[in-house]
Design a protein around this motif. Structure first.
Motif, PDB file in Angstrom:
ATOM      1  N   GLY A  56       6.818   1.404  -1.298  1.00 44.06           N
ATOM      2  CA  GLY A  56       5.680   0.328  -1.447  1.00 44.06           C
ATOM      3  C   GLY A  56       4.636   0.916  -2.502  1.00 44.06           C
ATOM      4  O   GLY A  56       4.774   1.996  -2.923  1.00 44.06           O
ATOM      5  N   VAL A  86       1.956   2.476   4.691  1.00 40.38           N
ATOM      6  CA  VAL A  86       2.955   1.426   3.792  1.00 40.38           C
ATOM      7  C   VAL A  86       4.325   2.071   3.916  1.00 40.38           C
ATOM      8  O   VAL A  86       4.522   3.269   4.123  1.00 40.38           O
ATOM      9  CB  VAL A  86       2.363   1.484   2.392  1.00 40.38           C
ATOM     10  N   LEU A 112       0.117   1.232  -3.234  1.00 37.41           N
ATOM     11  CA  LEU A 112      -1.262   0.894  -2.621  1.00 37.41           C
ATOM     12  C   LEU A 112      -2.180   1.309  -3.719  1.00 37.41           C
ATOM     13  O   LEU A 112      -1.858   2.031  -4.765  1.00 37.41           O
ATOM     14  CB  LEU A 112      -1.255   2.430  -1.704  1.00 37.41           C
TER      15      LEU A 112
END
Length: 119
Positions: A16, A12, A18
């Motif tokens: 970002g 990523v 996750l």
């Protein structure tokens, strides 16, 4: 015995998000606490988050507070780790662990899932 299988890792970009999952089997999931740890290359494994058996209490080190959230779904025998605003220094293998006996070292560990954050 408790078997733990992590999933959801990957590559990523910085900034970002996750979400990691850890599926447990072997014992009544709702009877024990769970935790996440991580280990970066060349570093010791470190604590990331923990949650009690019912999900009402959570614990984080200051280094991840505000960016990482642990949760669990006892009906699905799964614990989650939601990570936002990821940084390259979050790159590590993430492990979930079960605290079945309570209070001491974690009793069971998964094999880990790799998270790589690119800059």
């Amino acid at each position: 015995q408790v078997q733990l299988v992590e999933s959801g890792g990957g590559l990523v970009q910085a900034g970002g998000s996750l979400r990691l999952s850890c599926a447990a089997s072997g014992r009544t999931f709702s009877s024990y606490a769970m935790a996440w740890f991580r280990q970066a290359p060349g570093k010791e494994r470190g604590f990331v988050a923990a949650i009690n058996w019912g999900g009402g209490d959570t614990y984080y080190p200051d280094s991840v507070k505000g960016r990482i959230t642990i949760s669990r779904d006892n009906a699905k025998n799964t614990v989650y780790l939601q990570m936002i605003s990821l940084k390259p220094e979050d790159t590590a293998v993430y492990y979930c662990a079960a605290d079945v006996t309570g209070g001491g070292p974690m009793d069971f560990w998964g094999k880990g899932t790799q998270v790589t954050v690119s800059s």
